[in-house]
Enzyme design. Structure first.
Site: not given
Ligand code: PGA
Length: 244
Positions: A12, A98, A169
Protein backbone atom coordinates in the site's frame (compact mmCIF):
# COMPACT_ATOMS: atom_id res chain seq x y z
CA UNK A 1 -6.12 -29.87 -10.18
CA UNK A 2 -2.74 -28.48 -9.20
CA UNK A 3 -2.71 -24.71 -9.43
CA UNK A 4 0.11 -22.20 -9.02
CA UNK A 5 0.53 -20.95 -5.45
CA UNK A 6 1.29 -17.31 -4.76
CA UNK A 7 2.09 -15.21 -1.73
CA UNK A 8 1.67 -11.56 -2.65
CA UNK A 9 2.64 -8.56 -0.54
CA UNK A 10 0.64 -5.36 -0.92
CA UNK A 11 2.63 -2.64 0.80
CA UNK A 12 0.00 0.00 0.00
CA UNK A 13 1.28 3.57 0.65
CA UNK A 14 4.15 2.36 2.83
CA UNK A 15 7.83 2.09 2.04
CA UNK A 16 10.84 4.34 1.61
CA UNK A 17 14.13 3.59 -0.10
CA UNK A 18 15.32 2.14 3.21
CA UNK A 19 12.75 -0.66 2.69
CA UNK A 20 15.30 -2.23 0.36
CA UNK A 21 16.42 -3.98 3.52
CA UNK A 22 13.03 -5.63 3.93
CA UNK A 23 12.94 -6.56 0.25
CA UNK A 24 16.37 -8.15 0.57
CA UNK A 25 15.40 -10.04 3.72
CA UNK A 26 12.36 -11.49 1.96
CA UNK A 27 14.55 -12.50 -0.97
CA UNK A 28 17.13 -14.04 1.36
CA UNK A 29 14.39 -16.04 3.03
CA UNK A 30 13.22 -17.30 -0.34
CA UNK A 31 16.73 -18.21 -1.48
CA UNK A 32 17.22 -20.21 1.71
CA UNK A 33 14.19 -22.35 0.88
CA UNK A 34 14.97 -25.43 -1.18
CA UNK A 35 11.91 -25.39 -3.41
CA UNK A 36 10.93 -22.67 -5.82
CA UNK A 37 7.44 -22.52 -4.35
CA UNK A 38 5.51 -20.43 -3.70
CA UNK A 39 5.76 -17.57 -6.15
CA UNK A 40 6.38 -14.50 -4.03
CA UNK A 41 5.41 -11.14 -5.50
CA UNK A 42 6.06 -7.83 -3.75
CA UNK A 43 3.87 -4.89 -4.75
CA UNK A 44 5.64 -1.85 -3.27
CA UNK A 45 4.68 1.75 -4.05
CA UNK A 46 5.55 2.72 -7.63
CA UNK A 47 8.50 4.75 -6.33
CA UNK A 48 10.36 1.61 -5.22
CA UNK A 49 9.78 -0.74 -8.15
CA UNK A 50 12.87 0.23 -10.11
CA UNK A 51 15.17 0.22 -7.06
CA UNK A 52 14.07 -3.33 -6.28
CA UNK A 53 14.20 -4.42 -9.91
CA UNK A 54 17.91 -3.54 -9.98
CA UNK A 55 18.70 -6.07 -7.25
CA UNK A 56 20.64 -8.94 -8.84
CA UNK A 57 19.50 -12.58 -8.79
CA UNK A 58 16.28 -11.89 -6.97
CA UNK A 59 13.76 -14.69 -6.54
CA UNK A 60 11.09 -12.18 -5.59
CA UNK A 61 8.85 -10.96 -8.39
CA UNK A 62 7.57 -7.40 -8.59
CA UNK A 63 4.16 -5.90 -9.04
CA UNK A 64 2.50 -2.49 -8.90
CA UNK A 65 -0.63 -1.62 -6.94
CA UNK A 66 -2.58 0.08 -9.73
CA UNK A 67 -2.22 1.30 -13.30
CA UNK A 68 -4.17 3.76 -15.42
CA UNK A 69 -6.67 2.60 -18.02
CA UNK A 70 -5.14 4.69 -20.81
CA UNK A 71 -1.83 3.98 -22.50
CA UNK A 72 -0.47 7.51 -22.00
CA UNK A 73 -1.54 11.13 -22.17
CA UNK A 74 -2.68 14.15 -20.18
CA UNK A 75 -3.50 12.47 -16.88
CA UNK A 76 -1.52 14.39 -14.28
CA UNK A 77 -0.15 12.24 -11.49
CA UNK A 78 -1.11 8.90 -13.03
CA UNK A 79 1.09 5.91 -13.87
CA UNK A 80 0.60 3.78 -16.98
CA UNK A 81 0.98 0.05 -17.45
CA UNK A 82 3.77 0.67 -19.92
CA UNK A 83 5.68 2.69 -17.30
CA UNK A 84 5.25 -0.08 -14.75
CA UNK A 85 6.54 -2.65 -17.21
CA UNK A 86 9.44 -0.33 -18.03
CA UNK A 87 10.36 -0.12 -14.33
CA UNK A 88 10.76 -3.91 -14.22
CA UNK A 89 7.49 -5.16 -12.73
CA UNK A 90 5.65 -8.18 -14.13
CA UNK A 91 2.38 -7.86 -12.24
CA UNK A 92 -0.19 -5.23 -11.30
CA UNK A 93 -2.99 -5.28 -8.74
CA UNK A 94 -6.24 -4.01 -10.27
CA UNK A 95 -9.52 -3.33 -8.48
CA UNK A 96 -8.30 -3.35 -4.90
CA UNK A 97 -11.20 -2.41 -2.61
CA UNK A 98 -9.36 0.73 -1.48
CA UNK A 99 -9.31 1.87 -5.12
CA UNK A 100 -12.98 0.97 -5.52
CA UNK A 101 -13.85 2.83 -2.29
CA UNK A 102 -11.66 5.93 -2.36
CA UNK A 103 -11.34 6.41 -6.11
CA UNK A 104 -14.81 5.22 -7.16
CA UNK A 105 -13.48 2.55 -9.48
CA UNK A 106 -16.29 0.81 -11.33
CA UNK A 107 -16.46 -2.64 -12.91
CA UNK A 108 -16.13 -1.03 -16.36
CA UNK A 109 -13.09 1.04 -15.35
CA UNK A 110 -11.47 -2.04 -13.86
CA UNK A 111 -12.18 -3.98 -17.08
CA UNK A 112 -10.47 -1.19 -19.06
CA UNK A 113 -7.47 -1.22 -16.72
CA UNK A 114 -7.12 -4.99 -17.11
CA UNK A 115 -7.24 -4.69 -20.90
CA UNK A 116 -4.52 -2.03 -20.93
CA UNK A 117 -2.33 -3.94 -18.46
CA UNK A 118 -2.54 -7.04 -20.65
CA UNK A 119 -1.73 -5.00 -23.74
CA UNK A 120 1.56 -4.10 -22.05
CA UNK A 121 2.22 -7.67 -20.96
CA UNK A 122 1.55 -7.20 -17.28
CA UNK A 123 -0.09 -10.03 -15.37
CA UNK A 124 -3.13 -8.88 -13.41
CA UNK A 125 -4.03 -9.59 -9.80
CA UNK A 126 -7.76 -8.84 -9.79
CA UNK A 127 -9.21 -8.13 -6.33
CA UNK A 128 -12.85 -8.82 -5.58
CA UNK A 129 -14.78 -8.86 -2.32
CA UNK A 130 -17.97 -7.75 -0.61
CA UNK A 131 -18.60 -5.01 1.94
CA UNK A 132 -19.92 -6.04 5.34
CA UNK A 133 -23.39 -4.81 4.32
CA UNK A 134 -23.22 -7.04 1.23
CA UNK A 135 -22.48 -10.33 2.95
CA UNK A 136 -26.01 -11.58 2.31
CA UNK A 137 -25.70 -10.78 -1.39
CA UNK A 138 -22.11 -11.88 -1.62
CA UNK A 139 -22.47 -14.17 -4.60
CA UNK A 140 -24.24 -11.49 -6.63
CA UNK A 141 -21.58 -8.90 -5.71
CA UNK A 142 -18.74 -11.22 -6.68
CA UNK A 143 -20.48 -12.22 -9.92
CA UNK A 144 -20.79 -8.53 -10.86
CA UNK A 145 -17.19 -7.75 -9.98
CA UNK A 146 -16.01 -10.72 -12.07
CA UNK A 147 -17.66 -9.11 -15.10
CA UNK A 148 -14.52 -7.00 -15.45
CA UNK A 149 -12.63 -10.10 -16.64
CA UNK A 150 -11.88 -10.33 -20.38
CA UNK A 151 -14.27 -12.46 -22.45
CA UNK A 152 -11.68 -15.18 -22.84
CA UNK A 153 -9.52 -14.88 -19.73
CA UNK A 154 -6.22 -16.72 -19.48
CA UNK A 155 -5.01 -18.19 -16.19
CA UNK A 156 -1.45 -17.39 -17.22
CA UNK A 157 -2.01 -13.64 -16.95
CA UNK A 158 -4.75 -13.35 -14.32
CA UNK A 159 -4.77 -14.16 -10.62
CA UNK A 160 -7.93 -13.58 -8.59
CA UNK A 161 -7.71 -12.39 -4.98
CA UNK A 162 -10.84 -12.73 -2.88
CA UNK A 163 -10.66 -10.05 -0.17
CA UNK A 164 -13.77 -9.38 1.91
CA UNK A 165 -13.61 -5.63 2.48
CA UNK A 166 -14.63 -6.00 6.13
CA UNK A 167 -11.63 -8.28 6.71
CA UNK A 168 -9.00 -5.87 5.37
CA UNK A 169 -6.88 -4.42 8.14
CA UNK A 170 -9.46 -5.31 10.80
CA UNK A 171 -8.12 -8.56 12.25
CA UNK A 172 -11.39 -10.22 11.25
CA UNK A 173 -11.66 -13.08 8.75
CA UNK A 174 -14.47 -15.31 7.56
CA UNK A 175 -14.42 -18.81 9.08
CA UNK A 176 -12.23 -21.39 7.35
CA UNK A 177 -15.32 -23.19 6.12
CA UNK A 178 -16.67 -19.96 4.63
CA UNK A 179 -13.40 -19.10 2.91
CA UNK A 180 -13.29 -22.54 1.35
CA UNK A 181 -16.91 -22.32 0.22
CA UNK A 182 -16.61 -18.79 -1.17
CA UNK A 183 -13.56 -19.77 -3.20
CA UNK A 184 -15.43 -22.71 -4.61
CA UNK A 185 -18.42 -20.51 -5.47
CA UNK A 186 -16.09 -18.07 -7.28
CA UNK A 187 -14.89 -21.00 -9.37
CA UNK A 188 -18.48 -22.01 -10.06
CA UNK A 189 -19.40 -18.45 -11.14
CA UNK A 190 -16.59 -18.80 -13.69
CA UNK A 191 -17.55 -22.24 -14.89
CA UNK A 192 -18.67 -21.10 -18.35
CA UNK A 193 -15.00 -20.18 -18.89
CA UNK A 194 -14.08 -23.81 -18.61
CA UNK A 195 -10.31 -23.99 -18.73
CA UNK A 196 -9.87 -20.72 -16.84
CA UNK A 197 -12.23 -21.70 -14.03
CA UNK A 198 -10.21 -24.84 -13.39
CA UNK A 199 -6.76 -23.34 -13.66
CA UNK A 200 -6.96 -19.78 -12.30
CA UNK A 201 -5.32 -19.30 -8.90
CA UNK A 202 -7.71 -17.83 -6.32
CA UNK A 203 -5.96 -16.25 -3.34
CA UNK A 204 -7.43 -15.17 -0.05
CA UNK A 205 -6.69 -11.72 1.39
CA UNK A 206 -7.80 -9.79 4.47
CA UNK A 207 -6.00 -9.89 7.83
CA UNK A 208 -3.75 -12.81 6.92
CA UNK A 209 -0.97 -13.11 9.50
CA UNK A 210 1.49 -15.67 10.87
CA UNK A 211 -1.13 -17.02 13.25
CA UNK A 212 -3.93 -17.76 10.79
CA UNK A 213 -1.91 -18.35 7.60
CA UNK A 214 -1.25 -22.04 8.15
CA UNK A 215 -4.93 -22.96 8.34
CA UNK A 216 -6.08 -20.61 5.61
CA UNK A 217 -3.35 -21.67 3.20
CA UNK A 218 -4.02 -25.34 3.74
CA UNK A 219 -7.63 -25.02 2.54
CA UNK A 220 -8.28 -27.03 -0.59
CA UNK A 221 -9.69 -24.10 -2.58
CA UNK A 222 -7.13 -21.48 -1.54
CA UNK A 223 -4.14 -21.02 -3.85
CA UNK A 224 -2.22 -18.49 -1.78
CA UNK A 225 -2.58 -15.18 0.01
CA UNK A 226 -2.58 -11.45 -0.64
CA UNK A 227 -1.09 -9.87 2.44
CA UNK A 228 -1.19 -6.22 3.50
CA UNK A 229 -0.08 -5.22 7.01
CA UNK A 230 1.77 -8.46 7.80
CA UNK A 231 3.86 -8.19 4.63
CA UNK A 232 5.74 -5.23 6.12
CA UNK A 233 7.30 -7.35 8.87
CA UNK A 234 9.83 -10.02 7.97
CA UNK A 235 8.93 -12.14 11.02
CA UNK A 236 5.30 -12.29 9.86
CA UNK A 237 5.78 -12.49 6.12
CA UNK A 238 8.47 -15.17 6.17
CA UNK A 239 6.21 -17.44 8.22
CA UNK A 240 3.33 -16.90 5.79
CA UNK A 241 5.68 -17.88 2.95
CA UNK A 242 6.68 -21.01 4.87
CA UNK A 243 3.07 -22.10 5.32
CA UNK A 244 2.13 -21.80 1.69
P1 PGA B 1 -4.42 -6.67 5.27
O1 PGA B 1 -4.64 -6.09 3.80
O2 PGA B 1 -3.63 -7.94 5.14
O3 PGA B 1 -3.69 -5.60 6.00
O4 PGA B 1 -5.79 -6.94 5.83
C1 PGA B 1 -4.86 -6.93 2.70
C2 PGA B 1 -5.05 -6.14 1.45
O5 PGA B 1 -5.63 -5.04 1.50
O6 PGA B 1 -4.63 -6.58 0.37
Amino acid sequence: MKRVNYVIANWKMNGLRSHRKLYNSINKHLVSKKSNKPNVIICPPHTLIHTFALEKKSKVKLGAQDAHQHNSGAFTGCISSEMIKDLGAEYVIIGHSERRQYFNESTQLIADKIKTAHKHNLKVILCIGELKSEIKNRKKVLRNQLKSLPVNPNHKNIIIAYEPVWAIGTGLTPSLLEINEIHSSIRSILKSKLDFSKKVSILYGGSVNRKNAKEILSLENVDGALVGGASLKISEFSKIIDYS
